[in-house]
Enzyme design. Structure first.
Site, PDB file in Angstrom:
ATOM      1  N   GLY A 296     -10.755   3.047  -3.864  1.00  0.00           N
ATOM      2  CA  GLY A 296     -10.827   2.906  -5.316  1.00  0.00           C
ATOM      3  C   GLY A 296     -10.970   1.458  -5.713  1.00  0.00           C
ATOM      4  N   GLU A 297     -11.045   1.222  -7.020  1.00  0.00           N
ATOM      5  CA  GLU A 297     -11.215  -0.130  -7.545  1.00  0.00           C
ATOM      6  C   GLU A 297     -10.446  -0.257  -8.843  1.00  0.00           C
ATOM      7  OE1 GLU A 297     -14.792  -3.256  -8.806  1.00  0.00           O
ATOM      8  OE2 GLU A 297     -15.258  -1.268  -8.008  1.00  0.00           O
TER       9      GLU A 297
ATOM     10  N   LYS B 274      -6.202  -4.149   0.040  1.00  0.00           N
ATOM     11  CA  LYS B 274      -6.616  -4.500  -1.321  1.00  0.00           C
ATOM     12  C   LYS B 274      -7.234  -5.890  -1.287  1.00  0.00           C
ATOM     13  CE  LYS B 274      -4.872  -4.800  -6.073  1.00  0.00           C
ATOM     14  NZ  LYS B 274      -3.673  -4.655  -6.940  1.00  0.00           N
TER      15      LYS B 274
ATOM     16  N   GLY C 210      -8.871  -5.751  -7.841  1.00  0.00           N
ATOM     17  CA  GLY C 210      -9.552  -5.718  -6.563  1.00  0.00           C
ATOM     18  C   GLY C 210      -9.993  -4.333  -6.154  1.00  0.00           C
ATOM     19  N   VAL C 211     -10.672  -4.300  -5.026  1.00  0.00           N
ATOM     20  CA  VAL C 211     -11.132  -3.054  -4.421  1.00  0.00           C
ATOM     21  C   VAL C 211     -10.164  -2.686  -3.298  1.00  0.00           C
ATOM     22  CG1 VAL C 211     -13.055  -1.895  -3.275  1.00  0.00           C
ATOM     23  CG2 VAL C 211     -13.506  -3.685  -4.958  1.00  0.00           C
ATOM     24  N   VAL C 212      -9.819  -1.404  -3.200  1.00  0.00           N
ATOM     25  CA  VAL C 212      -8.879  -0.935  -2.180  1.00  0.00           C
ATOM     26  C   VAL C 212      -9.652  -0.124  -1.143  1.00  0.00           C
ATOM     27  CG1 VAL C 212      -6.777   0.357  -1.709  1.00  0.00           C
ATOM     28  CG2 VAL C 212      -7.024  -0.861  -3.874  1.00  0.00           C
TER      29      VAL C 212
ATOM     30  N   ASP D 122       2.738  -2.459 -15.633  1.00  0.00           N
ATOM     31  CA  ASP D 122       1.487  -1.696 -15.628  1.00  0.00           C
ATOM     32  C   ASP D 122       1.723  -0.309 -15.036  1.00  0.00           C
ATOM     33  OD1 ASP D 122      -1.167  -1.274 -16.214  1.00  0.00           O
ATOM     34  OD2 ASP D 122      -1.921  -2.143 -14.358  1.00  0.00           O
TER      35      ASP D 122
END
Length: 729
Positions: free
Chosen positions: A8-9, A29, A13-15, A123
């Protein structure tokens, strides 16, 4: 490590899913490329590591390591098998009945543990809750902060507006109550598939959060609805705590949970009651939702300017208290006489030595009411029961939610260092440092980390400071400082400006980069100065040298020890006139100081206590390559010199307690900077290339093992390294 696919993103960042060397699946990540050059984004990204390590492991994904690839940091963490709450609801539909009730209890308990660790997540949302086989896990601490931190919306929203409370949107102080507002919103989504304030345009969502009642959707009547309504109060002071939410939900459980009801009933006297806010749940909040901040953020240190350090003595600061957490400290020269610093000698120019880090993470003291601590303990105990029920439903095995206690670091012994060397990484990721064409190679397994440096500006005839925002972050320029040194854990920055205070005192400023608190600590009065020498290994103390200019030379008259926690100083004037030409350094135990005396070829090391009294001396040790700065090994058991009757390439290792020589060897090194670890040194190598100089790691046989830095040989450059806390010295 092999990447297996993309998971995912997010905003940071992108994971990716990856497999480590042992064949275990992990999550990686990686910071987005558009944020790699922004110091604030990098610091926020890497702060996730520090925050996640403070939280009980059953609540989140354990951090396994960090690294750098293509100038972009990445975080390796435990891979939690399972979808996010957002995906589950989108694909399978809303949660109902006992499934929803267990979800509410499990996520509230995770937040209770997070808050108990002194953290605000900031968050919390359905996408950051993973439904694992052993229960829900809360992930993504990228914007989490300490309990007294603030968050302000500027050009970029920090958080997810659909789940953000009014105080976070308005830039007010954010506390644990903010997470409970977000938790309630996530429970509404879990029950209905919709966020309580919608998820269309940002202005529309923000307007509803501030001014309208939530849409509770399919959240039926019962204890969960009452708790959610209370947590969605506009005023954070009216929201219950995570512990109160848990106890309320456990006192009125759904069917098939009688064991939970019995446990909750027994714990009921410990509960602090709460009630939903009276009147309609609408209208904008009035004033600051939780009052002015208290504690260390409430105002400037007593007796010091309230504006930028060195600035006007009165008047409110602009922006967050004491300015941003990173970036140059604005020292103004017009409010105090300008100070000089000693001319850069060979040692000062090329040997800004390493700072050593204590491996243990400091523990936060719990100063809250005893009843709150008991409630948390009961809540965490009850979570174990909840997890067991979840496991029965899923017919899988429950992971042990208990945390293994951390063993205290043993006291240092005075035995000689182990002759068995440890492996040194032979390669690292390359990055170019700001301020010049300097190349740095870093490996997460390195025993030392570059945390700050100075570059000499020939045109300006001045040294320019650069300091790192965190142990793995980017470097920022501090042109207004004489000195900038990062604490061993990367959290604090000690800096010294170019001016005396308005009342003619030299001073340092210690900035806590997690809370933005800045402390001004006065040291000595004009014409004396107090130059920053080193942090202690555990980050609790800072050693400064007391200096005075005599003719064209600077003389060392003693030292100052600053207690970081209390902001108190201990000034030590040394009467020994034979010790005036060299700076004082910490001794091997960081309990006193050392200095050298004697003729050029027969230097002696003298130890001083905090009263300035000489306690012992070692004779005939030769010369010190980098002065008294960090001559000791990480444990303090040994120190290094240039051997008596030898040159810069002859190295002697000595026992700190007895003064006995332990080892002698030669290498290509031109100047030893300090110990890399107990069985290796690092040094400047300046002869093997006609165009560049390099910092190399060597073993006790003199073999060059690893290049860490490369600098053009016409550039004067002073690196400062910190021992890697992950290595556990």
């Amino acid at each position: 490590m092999d990447l297996l696919g993309r998971l995912g993103e997010g905003g940071q960042g992108v994971v990716y899913l990856a497999k480590d060397h042992s064949g275990t699946n992990v999550a990686v990540k990686w910071l987005r490329p558009d944020q790699a050059g922004d110091q604030v984004s990098v610091e926020r990204f890497l702060r996730e590591v520090q925050v996640a390590q403070q939280v009980a492991p059953f609540c989140t994904a354990a951090v396994l390591g960090t690294g750098l690839e293509q100038e972009r940091p990445f975080i390796v963490s435990e891979f939690i098998e399972g979808p996010s709450l957002q995906r589950v609801v989108q694909e399978e539909g809303p949660r109902t009945g006992s499934v929803l009730h267990r979800l509410a209890i499990g996520t509230a308990t995770a937040l209770a543990a997070i808050h108990q660790a002194g953290i605000v997540h900031r968050d919390f949302k359905p996408a950051n809750v993973i439904i694992g086989t052993d229960g829900p896990r809360v992930i993504d601490f990228g914007i989490a902060r300490a309990l007294n931190a603030t968050s302000t919306i500027s050009s970029m929203v920090v958080g997810t507006p659909a789940y953000m409370p009014p105080e976070q949107i308005m830039g007010h102080t954010v506390g644990p109550a903010a997470d409970m507002f977000a938790w309630a919103g996530a429970m509404v989504f879990a029950a209905s598939g919709r966020a309580p304030f919608g998820s269309d345009t940002m202005p529309a969502v923000i307007n509803r959060v501030l001014n309208q009642n939530p849409d509770l959707g399919a959240l039926g009547a019962g204890p969960l609805r009452e708790v959610v309504i209370a947590c969605l109060a506009k005023d954070p002071a009216q929201r219950p705590t995570a512990e109160q939410v848990i106890m309320r939900l456990l006192q009125q459980p759904t069917a098939n949970s009688g064991m939970l009801a019995q446990a909750a009933a027994e714990a009921a006297p410990l509960q602090q009651p709460f009630a939903p806010p009276s009147g309609p749940m609408g209208g904008p909040p009035s004033g600051h939702p939780s009052g002015p901040p208290s504690g260390p953020m409430a105002g400037p240190p007593s007796g010091h300017p309230s504006g930028p350090v060195g600035g006007p003595p009165s008047g409110p600061p602009s922006g967050p208290p004491y300015g941003p957490a990173s970036g140059p400290v604005p020292y103004a020269n017009q409010h105090g006489a300008p100070m000089g610093r000693p001319p850069a000698t060979w040692q000062q120019q090329t040997t800004m030595p390493p700072h050593r880090a204590h491996p243990a993470t400091p523990r936060k003291s719990n100063k809250g009411p005893v009843i709150a601590g008991i409630t948390v303990a009961v809540a965490l105990l009850l979570l174990a029961v909840v997890v067991v029920i979840v496991q029965i439903d899923r017919a899988s095995v429950t992971a042990d939610p208990t945390r293994t206690p951390t063993t205290e670091r043993p006291r240092k012994s005075t035995q000689p260092p182990s002759p068995t060397p440890v492996a040194v990484p032979r390669t690292g990721s390359k990055r170019t440092l700001p301020g010049g064409t300097i190349s740095l190679w870093e490996n997460p397994a390195d025993a030392i980390i570059l945390t700050s440096y100075e570059i000499y500006n020939k045109k300006e005839d001045d040294w320019i400071d650069y300091a790192r925002g965190s142990l793995r972050g980017t470097f920022a320029k501090y042109a207004a400082n004489w000195e900038s040194m990062v604490s061993p854990d990367g959290r604090y920055l000690a800096s010294r400006g170019r001016s005396y205070s308005s009342d003619s005192y030299d001073f340092i400023v210690v900035t806590d980069r997690q809370t933005d608190e800045r402390s001004t600590i006065k040291t000595v009065k004009e014409p004396l100065i107090s130059s920053i020498r080193a942090w202690s290994k555990d980050g609790s103390k800072i050693l400064l040298n007391i200096e005075r200019k005599v003719g064209s030379n600077w003389r060392y008259l003693g030292f100052v020890v600053v207690d970081r926690a209390t902001k108190k100083i201990t000034r030590v004037d040394v009467d020994d006139t034979s010790i005036r030409e060299t700076a004082f350094g910490f001794d091997g135990e960081d309990t006193g100081a050392v200095n050298i005396y004697g003729d050029e070829k027969n230097r002696r090391l003298r130890f001083f206590d905090v009263e300035g009294e000489a306690t012992r001396s070692t004779a005939g040790i030769g010369t010190l390559s980098a002065g008294t700065q960090d001559i000791f090994s990480p444990s303090g058991k040994a120190f290094v010199t240039n051997c008596p009757d030898g040159g810069d390439s002859d190295h002697c290792i000595w026992d700190s307690s007895s003064g006995k020589r332990l080892r002698t060897f030669q290498s290509d090194c031109d100047k030893v900077l300090g110990f890399y670890d107990e069985t290796h040194l690092y040094c400047w190598e300046q002869d093997n290339s006609t165009t560049t100089d390099s910092v190399q790691v060597i073993d006790f046989e003199g073999e060059l093992l690893r290049k860490m830095l490369e600098v053009p040989n016409d550039v004067d450059f002073s690196p400062t390294f910190t021992y890697n806390p992950a290595k556990g010295f």
